[in-house]
Design an enzyme around this catalytic site. Structure first.
Site, PDB file in Angstrom:
ATOM      1  N   ASP A   1       3.989   7.428  29.454  1.00 37.81           N
ATOM      2  CA  ASP A   1       2.605   6.951  29.461  1.00 37.81           C
ATOM      3  C   ASP A   1       1.705   7.975  28.764  1.00 37.81           C
ATOM      4  O   ASP A   1       1.834   9.174  29.013  1.00 37.81           O
ATOM      5  CB  ASP A   1       2.194   6.797  30.933  1.00 37.81           C
TER       6      ASP A   1
ATOM      7  N   LYS B   1      -7.615   4.077  11.584  1.00 34.88           N
ATOM      8  CA  LYS B   1      -8.893   3.366  11.645  1.00 34.88           C
ATOM      9  C   LYS B   1      -8.790   2.244  12.666  1.00 34.88           C
ATOM     10  O   LYS B   1      -7.679   1.836  12.978  1.00 34.88           O
ATOM     11  CB  LYS B   1      -9.307   2.818  10.270  1.00 34.88           C
TER      12      LYS B   1
ATOM     13  N   HIS C   1      -5.554   3.195   5.006  1.00 39.85           N
ATOM     14  CA  HIS C   1      -4.429   3.059   4.069  1.00 39.85           C
ATOM     15  C   HIS C   1      -4.855   2.440   2.727  1.00 39.85           C
ATOM     16  O   HIS C   1      -4.152   2.566   1.739  1.00 39.85           O
ATOM     17  CB  HIS C   1      -3.243   2.314   4.695  1.00 39.85           C
TER      18      HIS C   1
ATOM     19  N   LYS D   1      -3.628   3.089  -1.660  1.00 41.37           N
ATOM     20  CA  LYS D   1      -3.092   2.038  -2.540  1.00 41.37           C
ATOM     21  C   LYS D   1      -3.396   2.381  -3.985  1.00 41.37           C
ATOM     22  O   LYS D   1      -4.553   2.689  -4.320  1.00 41.37           O
ATOM     23  CB  LYS D   1      -3.749   0.689  -2.212  1.00 41.37           C
TER      24      LYS D   1
ATOM     25  N   GLU E   1      -6.343 -13.456   4.086  1.00 41.54           N
ATOM     26  CA  GLU E   1      -4.984 -13.377   4.642  1.00 41.54           C
ATOM     27  C   GLU E   1      -4.589 -14.760   5.155  1.00 41.54           C
ATOM     28  O   GLU E   1      -5.329 -15.373   5.925  1.00 41.54           O
ATOM     29  CB  GLU E   1      -4.927 -12.339   5.761  1.00 41.54           C
TER      30      GLU E   1
ATOM     31  N   ASP F   1     -12.213  -4.159  11.925  1.00 44.62           N
ATOM     32  CA  ASP F   1     -10.831  -3.993  11.478  1.00 44.62           C
ATOM     33  C   ASP F   1     -10.747  -3.686   9.978  1.00 44.62           C
ATOM     34  O   ASP F   1     -10.009  -2.806   9.563  1.00 44.62           O
ATOM     35  CB  ASP F   1     -10.050  -5.283  11.795  1.00 44.62           C
TER      36      ASP F   1
ATOM     37  N   HIS G   1     -11.696  -0.519   5.109  1.00 43.07           N
ATOM     38  CA  HIS G   1     -11.041  -0.848   3.838  1.00 43.07           C
ATOM     39  C   HIS G   1     -12.017  -1.387   2.789  1.00 43.07           C
ATOM     40  O   HIS G   1     -12.040  -0.937   1.647  1.00 43.07           O
ATOM     41  CB  HIS G   1      -9.980  -1.943   4.026  1.00 43.07           C
TER      42      HIS G   1
ATOM     43  N   LYS H   1      -8.692 -14.059   8.570  1.00 40.52           N
ATOM     44  CA  LYS H   1      -7.310 -14.414   8.903  1.00 40.52           C
ATOM     45  C   LYS H   1      -7.191 -15.937   8.794  1.00 40.52           C
ATOM     46  O   LYS H   1      -8.186 -16.661   9.015  1.00 40.52           O
ATOM     47  CB  LYS H   1      -6.981 -14.014  10.345  1.00 40.52           C
TER      48      LYS H   1
HETATM   49  C1  BG6 Z   1      -5.007  -3.364   8.551  1.00 40.79           C
HETATM   50  C2  BG6 Z   1      -5.615  -4.362   9.471  1.00 40.79           C
HETATM   51  O1  BG6 Z   1      -5.723  -2.166   8.573  1.00 40.79           O
HETATM   52  O2  BG6 Z   1      -4.970  -3.889   7.218  1.00 40.79           O
HETATM   53  C3  BG6 Z   1      -4.897  -5.690   9.402  1.00 40.79           C
HETATM   54  O3  BG6 Z   1      -5.584  -3.857  10.812  1.00 40.79           O
HETATM   55  C4  BG6 Z   1      -4.770  -6.177   7.982  1.00 40.79           C
HETATM   56  O4  BG6 Z   1      -5.526  -6.664  10.229  1.00 40.79           O
HETATM   57  C5  BG6 Z   1      -4.201  -5.069   7.102  1.00 40.79           C
HETATM   58  O5  BG6 Z   1      -3.909  -7.306   7.960  1.00 40.79           O
HETATM   59  C6  BG6 Z   1      -4.178  -5.472   5.644  1.00 40.79           C
HETATM   60  O6  BG6 Z   1      -3.531  -4.507   4.891  1.00 40.79           O
HETATM   61  P1  BG6 Z   1      -2.828  -4.878   3.511  1.00 40.79           P
HETATM   62  O7  BG6 Z   1      -2.336  -3.570   2.994  1.00 40.79           O
HETATM   63  O8  BG6 Z   1      -1.721  -5.850   3.831  1.00 40.79           O
HETATM   64  O9  BG6 Z   1      -3.880  -5.515   2.666  1.00 40.79           O
END
Ligand code: BG6
Length: 469
Positions: free
Chosen positions: A84, A137, A167, A171, A205, A224, A229, A315
């Site tokens: 935990d 994040k 992330h 890219k 997405e 999110d 991003h 989404k």
């Molecule tokens: C993440 C989100 O940080 O990025 C997700 O938490 C999202 O909800 C994802 O789907 C998208 O990343 P990528 O690299 O697939 O565009």
């Protein structure tokens, strides 16, 4: 020269992010030959080490393929601590697993609500000394909590040891926004309010929350992906040229433009939730969390005065694609007497799943009349296959102590300042049917630029593409 971390610890080892991103990244780092350190997964799942190794194999099978030699090395280096995150004994086990390591890196791939607890325990168990920490994040839930989290982290870690990961910054197509803008001379003279009509960034997405309902309930689309991003993508598109590519110059330019971004106004935000979201595991039956957001905002500086910037993400939309669409103004006078061209010139930067940089232009159609047609000039095009995984790039950088592609706290706070006024339920939540472009209300905010540009499905599907996590 920074010292290399000598152990890699990842919290959330049995979770979704580890499965979809971290194991594939670790395999790449091992293939590159710079990863001869212990790899310690931590989670509370009641699993054995063998089960974690099986999970790692399965992750690789579905995300890029198993390279037998690297997988053997990954398995040999892998250790597992089950416990935990609130329990001091978990960190005693971790301390033991770290053995002689003196400079571990701790990667917190866990829900944001756990960050403060974990770092405090890391310090109390003597796991934080000379260590680095990578924080996923979103960094905080709003400006105040981001500041509080930063104070907590600084109780135990100096700034040079804190890596705020996003992330998207790892890219290659995103890095190319900066490169393409400033390695060429033709773009800068027109990259301003005199020539640009509007800028749109859409991250669509096709899939839903994919079993991440519990995490998603803590965030929603704005926290999110918009706060991090997509604002980061926007920043790379609009910032002024840095004097050089070193971490300080780039981060300084980024913060200058972020400070000029006008905070969002509720009237320029549309939130949506796809029908059936409330039936997802981990989601509250009366959830008001948005799975779709569309926003419009302005940048109050000389270069961008009056240009509307649009961001949209959702989404369960009709395609999976992230695309930037920069519309140029129409020619000032119609020489050929054509009706106003339906589509002005544009730049299109496709960031995911394939990578395209193109320019939309008009040419004369064959025949006697001076009438034209639209063409697209492709500057660059490739599939996702050829690119280094963003997590491999970023985790490798963090292990070496290179902060260039990580967020500085001032940028995190500036992003929250833009977003803060529309967090919570200050704007209505509209329902939308899965596999549509979100609620109809979203169309209204882009009506004065002729509507949203909807990215097309990927035509040249790479053999393997990350499908969100
Ligand atoms: C993440 C989100 O940080 O990025 C997700 O938490 C999202 O909800 C994802 O789907 C998208 O990343 P990528 O690299 O697939 O565009």
């Amino acid at each position: 020269m920074e010292e290399h971390s000598d152990a890699f610890v990842f919290f959330g080892a049995t979770g979704d992010l580890a499965y979809k991103e971290i194991f594939p990244a670790l395999q790449v780092l091992i293939q590159q030959g710079h990863f001869d350190v212990p790899i310690i997964g931590v989670a509370k799942s009641g699993w054995s080490l063998d089960r974690l190794k099986e999970r790692a194999r399965d992750s690789l099978k579905h995300h890029g393929g198993v390279d037998p030699e690297s997988f053997d090395e990954l398995s040999a280096r892998l250790l597992y601590v089950d416990g935990d995150y609130q329990d001091a004994s978990t960190y005693e086990l971790l301390r033991r697993a770290l053995g002689a390591a003196k400079r571990p890196l701790h990667y917190l791939a866990i829900p944001p609500s756990m960050f403060a607890t974990v770092v405090a325990h890391l310090a109390q168990s003597n796991c934080a000394k000379n260590a680095r920490v990578v924080v996923e994040k979103p960094f905080g839930r709003d400006l105040a909590s981001a500041q509080a989290l930063d104070r907590t982290l600084h109780e135990y870690f100096p700034e040079s040891a804190i890596f705020r990961i996003d992330h998207y910054l790892g890219k290659e197509p995103v890095q190319n926004l900066l490169y393409f803008r400033f390695a060429n001379s033709f773009l800068e003279p027109i990259w301003n309010h005199e020539h640009i009509q509007s800028v749109q960034v859409t991250m669509a997405e096709e899939f839903g929350v994919q079993g991440r309902g519990k995490f998603y309930e803590e965030v929603g689309a704005i926290r999110d992906v918009v706060q991090n991003h997509l604002l980061q993508v926007m920043v790379l598109l609009v910032m002024d040229p840095p004097a050089s590519s070193d971490a300080v110059c780039i981060r300084d330019e980024k913060i200058r433009i972020m400070r000029a971004m006008r905070p969002l106004e509720p009237s320029c935000v549309v939130r949506g939730q796809f029908n059936s979201y409330r039936r997802e595991p981990g989601v509250f039956p009366d959830s008001h969390v948005e799975t779709f957001a569309a926003v419009c905002f302005y940048i109050d500086n000389w270069r961008w005065a009056g240009v509307p910037f649009y961001i949209r993400s959702g989404k369960c939309l009709p395609v999976t694609a992230t695309e930037v669409f920069v519309s140029l103004k129409n020619p000032p006078h119609s020489v050929f007497g054509e009706a106003v061209p339906s589509q002005a010139n544009y730049f299109r930067f496709r960031l995911n799943p394939d990578f395209v940089i193109s320019v939309g232009a008009r040419i004369k159609a064959g025949g006697e009349a001076m009438v034209g047609e639209e063409v697209e000039l492709i500057a660059h095009e490739d599939a996702a296959d050829n690119r280094l995984l963003p997590y491999a790039r970023l985790l490798g950088d963090a292990m070496r102590g290179d902060p260039t592609l990580f967020n500085r706290q001032d940028a995190v706070e500036a992003a929250w300042r833009v977003i803060d006024p529309v967090l919570g339920n200050v704007t209505p939540l509209h329902k939308y049917e899965p596999h549509t472009w979100g609620p109809a209300e979203a169309d209204a905010i882009a009506a004065n630029i002729g509507g949203w540009h909807n990215p097309r499905p990927c035509e040249k599907l790479p053999t393997w593409i990350p499908r969100g996590f």
